[in-house]
Design a protein around this motif. Sequence first.
Motif, PDB file in Angstrom:
ATOM      1  N   GLN A 189       0.872  -1.045   0.224  1.00 59.65           N
ATOM      2  CA  GLN A 189       0.023  -0.129   0.118  1.00 59.65           C
ATOM      3  C   GLN A 189       0.889   1.070  -0.001  1.00 59.65           C
ATOM      4  N   SER A 190       2.010   1.237   0.695  1.00 57.49           N
ATOM      5  CA  SER A 190       2.803   2.321   0.824  1.00 57.49           C
ATOM      6  C   SER A 190       3.407   2.413  -0.818  1.00 57.49           C
ATOM      7  N   ARG A 191       3.826   1.612  -1.399  1.00 52.92           N
ATOM      8  CA  ARG A 191       4.451   1.599  -2.727  1.00 52.92           C
ATOM      9  C   ARG A 191       3.302   2.188  -3.765  1.00 52.92           C
ATOM     10  N   LEU A 192       2.052   1.778  -3.680  1.00 57.79           N
ATOM     11  CA  LEU A 192       1.067   2.139  -4.447  1.00 57.79           C
ATOM     12  C   LEU A 192       0.557   3.579  -4.286  1.00 57.79           C
ATOM     13  N   GLU A 193       0.793   3.904  -2.999  1.00 58.05           N
ATOM     14  CA  GLU A 193       0.469   5.448  -2.767  1.00 58.05           C
ATOM     15  C   GLU A 193       1.607   6.431  -3.024  1.00 58.05           C
ATOM     16  N   LYS A 194       2.929   5.997  -3.100  1.00 56.53           N
ATOM     17  CA  LYS A 194       4.005   6.737  -3.287  1.00 56.53           C
ATOM     18  C   LYS A 194       4.191   6.919  -4.838  1.00 56.53           C
ATOM     19  N   ASN A 195       4.182   5.651  -5.455  1.00 49.58           N
ATOM     20  CA  ASN A 195       4.645   5.833  -6.853  1.00 49.58           C
ATOM     21  C   ASN A 195       3.549   5.258  -7.755  1.00 49.58           C
ATOM     22  N   SER A 196       3.233   6.157  -8.425  1.00 50.93           N
ATOM     23  CA  SER A 196       1.807   6.112  -9.479  1.00 50.93           C
ATOM     24  C   SER A 196       2.273   5.178 -10.508  1.00 50.93           C
ATOM     25  N   ALA A 197       1.833   3.796 -10.248  1.00 48.67           N
ATOM     26  CA  ALA A 197       2.016   2.679 -11.312  1.00 48.67           C
ATOM     27  C   ALA A 197       0.927   3.117 -12.544  1.00 48.67           C
ATOM     28  N   ASP A 198       1.320   2.677 -13.630  1.00 45.00           N
ATOM     29  CA  ASP A 198       0.415   2.556 -14.720  1.00 45.00           C
ATOM     30  C   ASP A 198      -0.076   1.104 -14.756  1.00 45.00           C
ATOM     31  N   PHE A 199       0.735   0.197 -14.715  1.00 49.49           N
ATOM     32  CA  PHE A 199       0.229  -1.160 -14.621  1.00 49.49           C
ATOM     33  C   PHE A 199       0.549  -1.884 -13.307  1.00 49.49           C
ATOM     34  N   VAL A 200      -0.331  -2.420 -12.817  1.00 47.38           N
ATOM     35  CA  VAL A 200      -0.223  -3.278 -11.496  1.00 47.38           C
ATOM     36  C   VAL A 200      -0.411  -4.819 -11.920  1.00 47.38           C
ATOM     37  N   PHE A 201       0.604  -5.696 -11.476  1.00 47.79           N
ATOM     38  CA  PHE A 201       0.464  -7.107 -11.506  1.00 47.79           C
ATOM     39  C   PHE A 201       0.815  -7.650 -10.315  1.00 47.79           C
ATOM     40  N   PHE A 202      -0.359  -8.437  -9.807  1.00 47.08           N
ATOM     41  CA  PHE A 202      -0.379  -8.829  -8.506  1.00 47.08           C
ATOM     42  C   PHE A 202      -0.342 -10.428  -8.898  1.00 47.08           C
ATOM     43  N   ASN A 203       0.691 -11.219  -8.053  1.00 46.60           N
ATOM     44  CA  ASN A 203       0.823 -12.688  -8.317  1.00 46.60           C
ATOM     45  C   ASN A 203       0.495 -13.449  -7.185  1.00 46.60           C
TER      46      ASN A 203
END
Lengths: 58, 213
Positions: free
Chosen positions: B50-64
């Motif tokens: 959640q910290s990384r998603l808040e700080k770095n605006s990802a264009d593509f998120v890939f959860f495994n």
Amino acid sequence: MRLNAVPQDVSFSIGKYGDYTRNQLIEEVEKGTEVGKAATEMELSFLRKLPKFAKMIE
Amino acid sequence: MTRLFITRPQHDKGTYYLYIWSKKIIDSAEDHGWIVNKSDGPKATRAEVQSRLEKNSADFVFFNGHGNESEMSGHNLETILDESSSHLLKNTITFTRACNCVVKLGKSAVDKGCKSFIGYAGKFWIPRIHKFELTPLKDMAAKPVLEVSNQIPLSIIKNCTASEAVDSARALTIKYISKLILSREPYNRAALKALSQNDDSLAYKGNGDAKIG
């Protein structure tokens, strides 16, 4: 049960439910657990789609 | 710069296979000049993700990893994202290689601004031959299943739309089934069943025309 056609040294990883060998999956089917029902659905889904697959390779 | 955020827990056999097979996606993104942000192994925790998603605006998120209808899990099955935090996927295209997540988590994310959420509405099956437990890339039973699901992120990285990425995975499924169904190799029976089942549950929510850039 067509799962019998899968080799014994194969397991299926099914998310957080874990890993099941062929024989364990067959047991789950016989017990009627959620994993067993999913295995049955996989089998039935495959059988239902066989005519479509046959057309694909004609 | 275009950004990929990827989670790769590896606390059991299934997640270890996903961890290894996801390396191809990281390589492809880097080859295309993307910035890749990873939460690997024990770092795939709720706080970290959640910290990384808040700080770095990802264009593509890939959860495994593992999931259910309303939650995505990370290391040791810790919930890393659920409907209460799905707003963190706003403006992203997201792919969850996990069971069931597209059903409720996908809907929730799209309702909160996720452009497109691709995933599986049912269980995600990975067949494994025991002797390849430590060398998943050599596992001929797992290969078709994981190459098909890899097709989705690879297509997104190549600037395909979400619906084109799903169509591309379905086309590869058909190609594999056409080949495997005529084979006498017993291991292919396991791959066939899993390919067929995973294809049944592959779906997306949101804008099918969404793409990166």
